[in-house]
Design a protein around this motif. Structure first.
Motif, PDB file in Angstrom:
ATOM      1  N   SER A  88     -34.148  34.711 -33.483  1.00 35.98           N
ATOM      2  CA  SER A  88     -35.450  34.754 -34.130  1.00 35.98           C
ATOM      3  C   SER A  88     -36.464  34.091 -33.208  1.00 35.98           C
ATOM      4  CB  SER A  88     -35.393  34.035 -35.481  1.00 35.98           C
ATOM      5  OG  SER A  88     -36.640  34.075 -36.139  1.00 35.98           O
ATOM      6  N   VAL A  89     -37.724  34.452 -33.384  1.00 31.55           N
ATOM      7  CA  VAL A  89     -38.769  34.003 -32.464  1.00 31.55           C
ATOM      8  C   VAL A  89     -39.239  32.596 -32.826  1.00 31.55           C
ATOM      9  CG1 VAL A  89     -41.054  34.484 -31.536  1.00 31.55           C
ATOM     10  CG2 VAL A  89     -39.535  36.375 -32.158  1.00 31.55           C
ATOM     11  N   ASN A 500     -36.992  33.881 -27.983  1.00 28.87           N
ATOM     12  CA  ASN A 500     -35.666  33.817 -28.576  1.00 28.87           C
ATOM     13  C   ASN A 500     -34.822  32.842 -27.753  1.00 28.87           C
ATOM     14  OD1 ASN A 500     -36.529  35.816 -30.276  1.00 28.87           O
ATOM     15  ND2 ASN A 500     -35.174  37.410 -29.490  1.00 28.87           N
ATOM     16  N   PRO A 501     -33.805  32.237 -28.355  1.00 29.74           N
ATOM     17  CA  PRO A 501     -32.996  31.281 -27.594  1.00 29.74           C
ATOM     18  C   PRO A 501     -32.108  31.976 -26.566  1.00 29.74           C
ATOM     19  CG  PRO A 501     -32.048  31.625 -29.756  1.00 29.74           C
ATOM     20  CD  PRO A 501     -33.349  32.379 -29.748  1.00 29.74           C
ATOM     21  N   GLY A 693     -36.023  28.514 -28.921  1.00 27.53           N
ATOM     22  CA  GLY A 693     -35.866  29.727 -29.709  1.00 27.53           C
ATOM     23  C   GLY A 693     -35.291  29.382 -31.066  1.00 27.53           C
ATOM     24  N   ASN A 694     -35.337  30.347 -31.968  1.00 25.25           N
ATOM     25  CA  ASN A 694     -34.810  30.146 -33.317  1.00 25.25           C
ATOM     26  C   ASN A 694     -33.589  31.024 -33.545  1.00 25.25           C
ATOM     27  OD1 ASN A 694     -36.964  28.436 -33.701  1.00 25.25           O
ATOM     28  ND2 ASN A 694     -38.059  29.795 -35.108  1.00 25.25           N
ATOM     29  N   LEU A 695     -32.773  30.616 -34.509  1.00 29.12           N
ATOM     30  CA  LEU A 695     -31.648  31.425 -34.977  1.00 29.12           C
ATOM     31  C   LEU A 695     -31.748  31.583 -36.481  1.00 29.12           C
ATOM     32  CD1 LEU A 695     -28.558  29.976 -33.034  1.00 29.12           C
ATOM     33  CD2 LEU A 695     -29.713  32.153 -32.610  1.00 29.12           C
ATOM     34  N   GLU A 696     -31.407  32.776 -36.966  1.00 28.44           N
ATOM     35  CA  GLU A 696     -31.261  33.006 -38.398  1.00 28.44           C
ATOM     36  C   GLU A 696     -29.774  33.109 -38.702  1.00 28.44           C
ATOM     37  OE1 GLU A 696     -33.501  36.307 -39.777  1.00 28.44           O
ATOM     38  OE2 GLU A 696     -35.433  35.280 -39.567  1.00 28.44           O
ATOM     39  N   ILE A 697     -29.297  32.277 -39.633  1.00 27.16           N
ATOM     40  CA  ILE A 697     -27.871  32.192 -39.930  1.00 27.16           C
ATOM     41  C   ILE A 697     -27.663  32.473 -41.406  1.00 27.16           C
ATOM     42  CG2 ILE A 697     -25.810  30.772 -39.734  1.00 27.16           C
ATOM     43  CD1 ILE A 697     -27.919  28.963 -37.960  1.00 27.16           C
TER      44      ILE A 697
END
Length: 739
Positions: A88-89, A500-501, A693-697
């Motif tokens: 995720s951004v 993003n990561p 960056g972001n992550l969606e989990i």
């Protein structure tokens, strides 16, 4: 219930609990030999308290993020887990558009021969010329003692006219001229004192002077002609105006102080003009992450700056990027409408300025800037030749004088495809139109969707690209036969862009042995490839004997959304850029010995590239995606630098870990030392990455077991041994097995 494999299952669950329980857990057991059938279960216990939840976490590229935690009963081991993870951004950009006088005349901007103007925000002045050949050209007179004259002896050349003063005190005043921001303007004029054959000769103290007006409205003399001198000959006035005379309401005037009546004391002047330099410069306010930067941006790879301008034939609009010392950055100059700020060395330069130089044509035409957009922004005011910029008309008519498209009920105009320069998950679109319906689509096969401006895209999904269309807005009654015409004039786009990561991973023990993730640094940001084969955002390559400077990058084999990159030559130029897959040249761009360029593949080129990628038999896998090596070739001289790689693709990955997986073992081990709250362990999952960056989990499912329950545990030290080879500890645990 089937009892086959009971011993193996019980031992495995005991091992999981021993590994995953608090640090006091030991290996001394108490088993009462009784099996309570009421406690048996066909399936492990499922705890839906966290199931289905999706959480977004932010990674900074250096520290561990433990924000995502899985809840499980503190007395039961986790036996399996299923997670959906996607990039995720992390928004870092502040989309900015400069398009008004507050920028052109900003206190931190530097004007030298340039000036702002309300008409189109032009940054360059034009010569003001008054030859009086057909009227007084806007000059005004205080009384009848000054006026336009056609007396040929008082005119420069043959025919036409001039301004005459005589008889007594009188003023002749020029129109207002905007000279704001100019550092050098000279006044030229043909001047003649009358004599017996041409009016009558002024006497002593019957003088003519020229004056300029200051911004406060006061008048000051800058040139004087004395009446006591002999008349009958002409002279050429050539005077540089001082800075105080250069402002937004500048004027000059002539003043005859006195005279002897309407018979006498004539003065003439003709061909007055203000000579404004044919070239000028404007230097922007500072942009950067220095503490004193006028326009702050995040310290990260910069997005390009887009120039919305009109550059008529024969004129030039050149730009140069200056570092924090005001020095030109090697290779960072040009005359195209994209400034590739991706080349800025963010470790050594903390703020920049952009210098623009305006050069007039021999015919007096001038270049103009209407907007500068950067850090994820873009503005298009449809300056002449919008078709060359990718606009497609279906029946609509373009007017170069009004700089707008217009059409009837069945006409429309389509924009070029817009592709984000960086990972983006949102945007705002605005524009100016009349009776026009704005529409959008995100794929060339999609139907058009009506939108209202301003339009906000915030679906929390990665934005890969889009196209706009403007057509007739249906009347309230829906009867298009009542429709007349529509107009569309400009569009503004502001992206919510960032990163993003890169190389996201889970590392429970902080030992660089990842339970999930990690990847080759050549993969770059997950879902948005931005690194070349050297694992960096930039790469240098020297042109060899063949003249080609080449580099490579890993590009997603399937579902590539777009491809863009920038090229810069230091101490040289280039004229050809090729994109190659295997032995196939997918596309070629040719130039005329330039120093920098941005390449964005169009839809046709992108389709050809995707076909070659799909057909490639050589690929590497990372984070659930296969990548193919793509080669970039530049034919030129000097040192060639590649940067600004943008090759996005959809990305996500499922973690499906069972009871014997290292992931589950590590999660249970991570419970050591956790303090249960209301009988629940919240087990943090440590996510890391090598860039922001972001992550969606999403926690899809999770199972723990009620077949093994911890009753009690303790740990004691062995008595000290004089010279022990190891320090031993005795661990005690009591648990109950149900099965």
């Amino acid at each position: 219930m089937a009892r086959g494999g009971y011993a193996h299952r019980a031992i495995l669950l005991v091992a999981l609990l021993l590994i995953g329980g608090p640090v006091q857990i030991g290996i001394s057991t108490q088993y009462d030999g009784t099996i309570n059938q009421q406690l048996l279960s066909d399936e492990p216990a499922l705890y839906p308290v966290s199931i289905g939840a999706t959480q977004t976490i932010s990674l900074d590229g250096s520290t561990v993020n433990n924000d995502f935690a899985v809840e499980v009963l503190s007395t039961e081991p986790l036996v399996d887990i299923n997670l959906n993870i996607s990039p995720s951004v992390q928004v870092t950009q502040s989309a900015t558009i400069w398009d008004d006088d507050s920028i052109w005349s900003h206190s931190d901007a530097q004007l030298d021969g340039a000036k702002q103007s309300g008409a189109g925000l032009a940054l360059k002045g034009v010569d003001a010329v008054w030859n009086f050949n057909s009227g007084s050209n806007g000059w005004t007179f205080s009384n009848s003692y000054s006026a336009r004259s056609t007396l040929q002896c008082g005119t420069n050349g043959t025919g036409g006219g001039s301004i005459r003063t005589y008889a007594g005190s009188t003023y002749a005043t020029s129109p207002v001229v905007n000279l704001n921001g100019l550092s050098s303007v000279s006044v030229h004029a043909w001047v003649r004192q009358g004599n017996a054959g041409c009016g009558e000769e002024p006497d002593s103290n019957e003088n003519l002077v020229f004056q300029y007006k200051s911004s406060s409205g006061s008048w000051t003399t800058f040139q004087s002609y004395m009446g006591a001198t002999a008349g009958g000959t002409s002279t050429q006035m050539n005077v540089n105006l001082p800075a105080v005379a250069l402002h937004a309401t500048s004027q000059i005037r002539s003043y005859q102080n006195t005279g002897s009546g309407t018979c006498c004391d004539y003065w003439f002047f003709d061909d007055v003009f203000l000579d404004i330099p044919s070239s000028a410069t404007w230097i922007s306010p500072t942009i950067g992450w220095a503490s004193n930067a006028t326009f702050p941006v995040s310290k990260s790879v910069m997005a390009p700056m887009y120039i919305d301008s009109y550059v008529p034939a024969g004129t030039r609009l050149d730009w140069t990027v200056l570092d924090d010392n005001g020095l030109e950055i090697d290779g960072m100059s040009g005359s195209n409408n994209v400034i590739p700020l991706q080349f800025i060395d963010i470790e050594n330069v903390d703020e920049i300025r952009i210098k623009f130089e305006f050069n007039e044509s021999s015919a007096g035409l001038i270049p103009r800037i209407f907007a500068l957009s950067f850090d994820g922004a873009y503005k298009d005011t449809l300056q002449p030749t919008p078709i060359d910029n990718g606009w497609t008309s279906k029946g609509a008519t373009y007017s170069s004088s009004a700089t707008q498209f217009s059409g009837f009920a069945t006409d429309n105009v389509m924009s070029p495809w817009y592709f984000p320069d960086f990972a983006s998950n949102g945007m705002v679109i605005d524009g100016q139109s009349t009776n026009s319906q704005a529409q959008i689509r995100f794929d060339s096969n999609d139907n058009w969707t009506n939108i209202s401006l301003p339009y906000t895209y915030d679906l929390d999904e990665t934005l890969f690209g889009f196209q706009l269309q403007f057509a007739a807005l249906a009347p309230a009654d829906g009867n298009m036969s009542n429709f007349t015409t529509w107009q569309f004039e400009e569009v503004e786009i502001r992206m919510s862009g960032g990163f993003n990561p890169a190389q996201p991973a889970i590392d429970f023990a902080d030992d660089d042995i990842y339970e999930w993730g990690g990847s080759d640094d050549r993969v770059g940001s997950w879902g948005w490839q931005d690194r070349f084969a050297n694992g960096e955002n930039k790469v240098e390559a020297a042109a060899g004997i063949s003249g080609y400077a080449t580099t490579k990058a890993w590009i997603a084999k399937d579902d590539l959304q777009s491809l863009a990159f920038v090229v810069m030559a230091e101490s040289g130029t280039f004229n050809t850029i090729n994109v190659v897959v295997g032995s196939t040249t997918v596309t070629t761009r040719t130039f005329s010995n330039i120093t920098n360029a941005q390449v964005q593949l169009n839809l046709s080129e992108l389709s050809d590239l995707k076909s070659e990628l799909a057909a490639s038999t050589s690929a590497v896998a990372a984070l659930g995606t296969f990548f193919v090596e793509v080669e970039f070739e530049v034919l030129g001289s000097g040192n060639i630098t590649y940067a600004g790689l943008s090759a996005p693709y959809p990305a996500s990955l499922t973690v499906d870990a069972g009871p014997q997986s290292p992931f589950i073992l590590a999660m249970n081990s991570a419970r050591r030392g956790l303090v249960p709250i209301n009988g629940i362990h919240a087990i943090p999952i440590p996510f890391i990455s090598s860039s922001v960056g972001n992550l969606e989990i999403e926690l899809v499912s999770m199972n723990s077991s009620s077949e093994v329950i911890l009753i009690d545990s303790s740990m004691e030290d062995e008595p000290l041994i004089l010279t022990p080879s190891q320090q031993w500890m005795t661990m005690h645990a009591s648990y109950q097995v149900f099965s």
